[in-house]
Design a protein around this motif. Structure first.
Motif, short mmCIF file in Angstrom:
data_model
loop_
_atom_site.label_atom_id
_atom_site.label_comp_id
_atom_site.label_asym_id
_atom_site.label_seq_id
_atom_site.Cartn_x
_atom_site.Cartn_y
_atom_site.Cartn_z
N SER A 330 57.67 66.81 79.57
CA SER A 330 56.43 67.51 79.93
C SER A 330 56.36 68.87 79.26
CB SER A 330 56.33 67.65 81.45
OG SER A 330 56.31 66.41 82.09
N THR A 367 49.37 67.88 83.54
CA THR A 367 48.90 66.51 83.38
C THR A 367 50.07 65.55 83.16
OG1 THR A 367 46.84 67.32 82.40
CG2 THR A 367 47.36 65.00 82.07
N CYS A 368 51.00 65.94 82.29
CA CYS A 368 52.16 65.08 82.00
C CYS A 368 53.03 64.89 83.25
CB CYS A 368 53.00 65.69 80.88
SG CYS A 368 52.24 65.62 79.25
N SER A 370 52.15 65.18 86.38
CA SER A 370 51.44 64.37 87.37
C SER A 370 51.58 62.89 87.04
CB SER A 370 49.95 64.76 87.40
OG SER A 370 49.79 66.11 87.78
N TYR A 371 51.39 62.56 85.77
CA TYR A 371 51.51 61.17 85.33
C TYR A 371 52.93 60.64 85.55
CZ TYR A 371 51.93 57.17 82.21
OH TYR A 371 52.19 55.93 81.68
N TYR A 374 53.88 59.80 89.11
CA TYR A 374 53.37 58.48 89.48
C TYR A 374 54.20 57.37 88.83
CZ TYR A 374 49.01 59.64 91.93
OH TYR A 374 48.08 60.05 92.86
N LYS A 375 54.47 57.53 87.53
CA LYS A 375 55.04 56.44 86.74
C LYS A 375 56.54 56.27 86.97
CE LYS A 375 54.39 53.36 83.39
NZ LYS A 375 53.44 52.25 83.51
#
Length: 457
Positions: A330, A367-368, A370-371, A374-375
Motif C-alpha cells: 500500500s 484505497t489500497c 481498504s481493498y 477486504y481481500k
C-alpha cells in the motif's frame, strides 16, 4: 510567534532538518521499538519482557552509533553548504532516547502516565521554543528545544520504569533476530510514508527555494492539529487491535466499522472547515505576510492529514493479522505515485503541486489498504452510509473552493454558520440511524442530569 520572528527561509531550513531526522530515525535503530510491539503485547513473563526490552535498547544504541558515523562522513563529503544537517544527529538521538523509554507505556496501555508525560514534554518544548526564538537563536532555538524536551522527558519516564525494567548491557541474539524479522520488512513502510509526506520539501527546495519550503511547513503546522487523532490512537489502538483480533474478531469488526465511519465523517467536516477558513486562519495565526499566499493549499493538506488518520485505523487489522506485506504494498504504491507526481507538478505548480501530489498519494494508500483488508484479512468494514457522505463532501468541497475567492473575511465568517448547521442537520436526519440518535439523546440527558446535580451541590 515563530512566524513573527522567523523568515520563510529560516523556517525552510528548520523544516529540512526535521524531515531529514524523521526519515532517518527509523533507519538508525531499524524500527526495533515499533516493529516487535506484538511480541510485547502477547508476552506474559516479566523476566522475558526485561530481556526483550534490554535487547531493543542496547541494539538501538549500537545501531545509532554505527549509522551516525556513516552519516557524518557523508555530510563531510557534501561540504559546508549542508553543514546545518549535522543538527540531524542530536535530533535523531533525542527522538530514539524518548522512544525507547516511552513506547512500552503504549504497549501495556499505561495511557494516563503516557498522556501526562507527553503533555509535560510538549509544554517544555513550547516554552523553550518561544524563549529561544525571542532571544534571537532563530531556527537553532527550535532545534535545541526539541532535543532538550525529548531528553528531559525520556529521563523522567525512565525514572518511573527503572524498577520494573532495570537497564543492563545485554543483547539476546535469538530475540534480536526474531524482532528484526518483523521490524525490517516494516522499515520500507516508514520510508515510503516519509516519501509521501516529506520528500516534496526537498523537491520544492531544489526547484524553488527554501522560502517556499518554509511556507509549506507553516501550512503543515497549522493543519496538523488533525493529527491529534492519530496521536491519541497511537496510545492504545495497536495493542487493543492485536488483542481483540485474537479474542473476538467479530466484536472488533463491529467496533472498527463504527469508528471508521465516524472518523471519516468528522475528518471530512474538518477538511471543509480548513478550506473555507484558510485565509482567516493564515491572517490570524501567521504574523508575517510573506507566508500568506500559501493559504490556497490548506484544504488539500488538511485532506492529506485526514487520510493519515484513516491509514492509522486501517493498518491495525493488517498488522494484527501479520499482513505486513499488504501494508508494504500500500505504501509502495502511494510513494511511487508521489515521486512521479512531485516531479510532474512541483516545477510548474510549486506549492499547489506539492500539496496535490501528497493528497492524491495518501488517498491511494487508503484505497489500497481498504481493498487489502477486504481481500487478504477478510475484514469487511465499509458502512453503506459512507458513500453518500463522501459524495456530499466532494460536492461541498468543490463549491467552497470556488465560493471562497469571491468572499471577504467577514462574509466567510457568516457563511460558516448556515453551512455547518446544514451539515449537522444532514448528518442527524440522513446519516445517523434511529438507535444512534436515541443513544445520543440518552447521553445528552445523562450529561444534563449530572450538571443539575453538580449545581445542586
Amino acid at each position: 510567534i515563530m512566524t513573527y520572528y522567523l523568515t520563510p527561509d529560516n523556517m525552510g531550513t528548520y523544516n529540512l532538518i526535521i524531515i531529514t531526522a524523521s526519515m532517518l530515525t527509523s533507519l538508525f535503530f531499524l524500527n526495533l521499538a515499533d516493529g516487535p510491539l506484538i511480541f510485547f503485547v502477547q508476552e506474559k513473563s516479566k523476566e522475558r519482557i526485561r530481556d526483550m526490552y534490554n535487547t531493543v535498547t542496547n541494539s538501538s544504541l549500537v545501531l545509532f552509533m554505527l549509522f551516525s558515523l556513516i552519516f557524518s562522513i557523508l555530510i563531510f563529503y557534501l561540504g559546508k553548504e549542508y553543514k546545518y544537517l549535522f543538527f540531524v544527529l542530536p535530533v535523531i538521538f533525542s527522538s530514539i532516547f524518548y522512544k525507547l523509554t516511552s513506547y512500552l507505556f503504549a504497549v501495556f496501555q499505561k495511557t494516563t502516565e503516557l498522556v501526562r508525560n507527553t503533555i509535560l514534554k510538549d509544554a517544555l518544548v513550547t516554552i523553550l521554543t518561544i524563549l529561544l526564538v525571542i532571544i534571537g537563536l532563530s531556527y537553532y532555538g527550535l532545534i535545541y528545544a526539541i532535543i532538550i524536551g525529548n531528553i528531559v522527558a525520556g529521563i523522567h519516564i525512565y525514572r518511573l520504569i527503572q524498577r520494573e525494567l532495570p537497564f543492563r548491557i545485554f543483547i539476546d541474539r535469538k530475540v534480536l533476530v526474531q524482532f528484526l524479522k518483523v521490524s525490517l520488512p516494516l522499515l520500507p513502510v516508514f520510508l515510503f510514508s516519509w516519501t509521501i509526506q516529506s520528500s516534496d520539501s526537498y523537491i520544492l527546495a531544489y526547484y524553488k527555494n527554501k522560502e517556499t519550503v518554509g511556507k509549506y511547513s507553516i501550512v503543515y503546522g497549522l493543519t496538523n492539529v488533525i493529527l491529534i487523532v492519530t496521536y491519541a490512537l497511537n496510545l492504545f489502538w495497536y495493542p487493543v487491535s492485536a488483542r481483540l483480533w485474537i479474542e473476538s474478531r467479530e466484536k472488533y469488526r463491529k467496533i472498527f466499522c463504527l469508528m471508521f465511519t465516524a472518523f471519516a465523517i468528522i475528518l471530512m467536516i474538518a477538511v471543509i472547515f480548513f478550506e473555507l477558513n484558510s485565509k482567516i486562519i493564515m491572517n490570524l495565526f501567521v504574523r508575517n505576510i510573506q507566508y500568506h499566499d500559501a493559504y490556497c493549499i490548506m484544504g488539500i493538506i488538511a485532506f492529506s492529514f485526514s487520510m493519515q488518520v484513516l491509514i492509522t485505523l486501517l493498518t491495525a487489522p493488517l498488522y494484527s493479522n501479520k499482513n505486513t506485506i499488504a501494508i508494504f504494498l500500500s505504501y509502495l504504491a502511494g510513494s511511487l505515485l508521489n515521486t512521479v507526481l512531485n516531479f510532474l507538478l512541483i516545477p510548474s505548480a510549486g506549492l499547489l503541486g506539492a500539496a496535490t501530489s501528497t493528497g492524491i498519494s495518501y488517498l491511494v494508500v487508503v484505497t489500497c489498504m481498504s481493498y487489502l483488508n477486504y481481500k487478504i484479512a477478510q475484514f469487511p468494514f465499509i458502512d453503506r452510509r459512507l458513500p453518500y457522505s463522501i459524495g456530499g463532501f466532494i460536492l461541498t468541497w468543490i463549491g467552497i473552493v470556488f465560493l471562497r475567492e469571491y468572499l471577504g473575511q467577514y462574509q466567510i465568517i457568516f457563511v460558516n454558520i448556515p453551512l455547518f448547521i446544514t451539515i449537522g442537520l444532514f448528518l442527524y436526519f440522513c446519516i445517523l440511524k434511529k438507535e444512534e440518535r436515541e443513544y445520543l439523546h440518552k447521553r445528552y440527558r445523562e450529561f444534563n442530569f449530572k450538571k443539575v446535580l453538580s449545581w445542586g451541590r
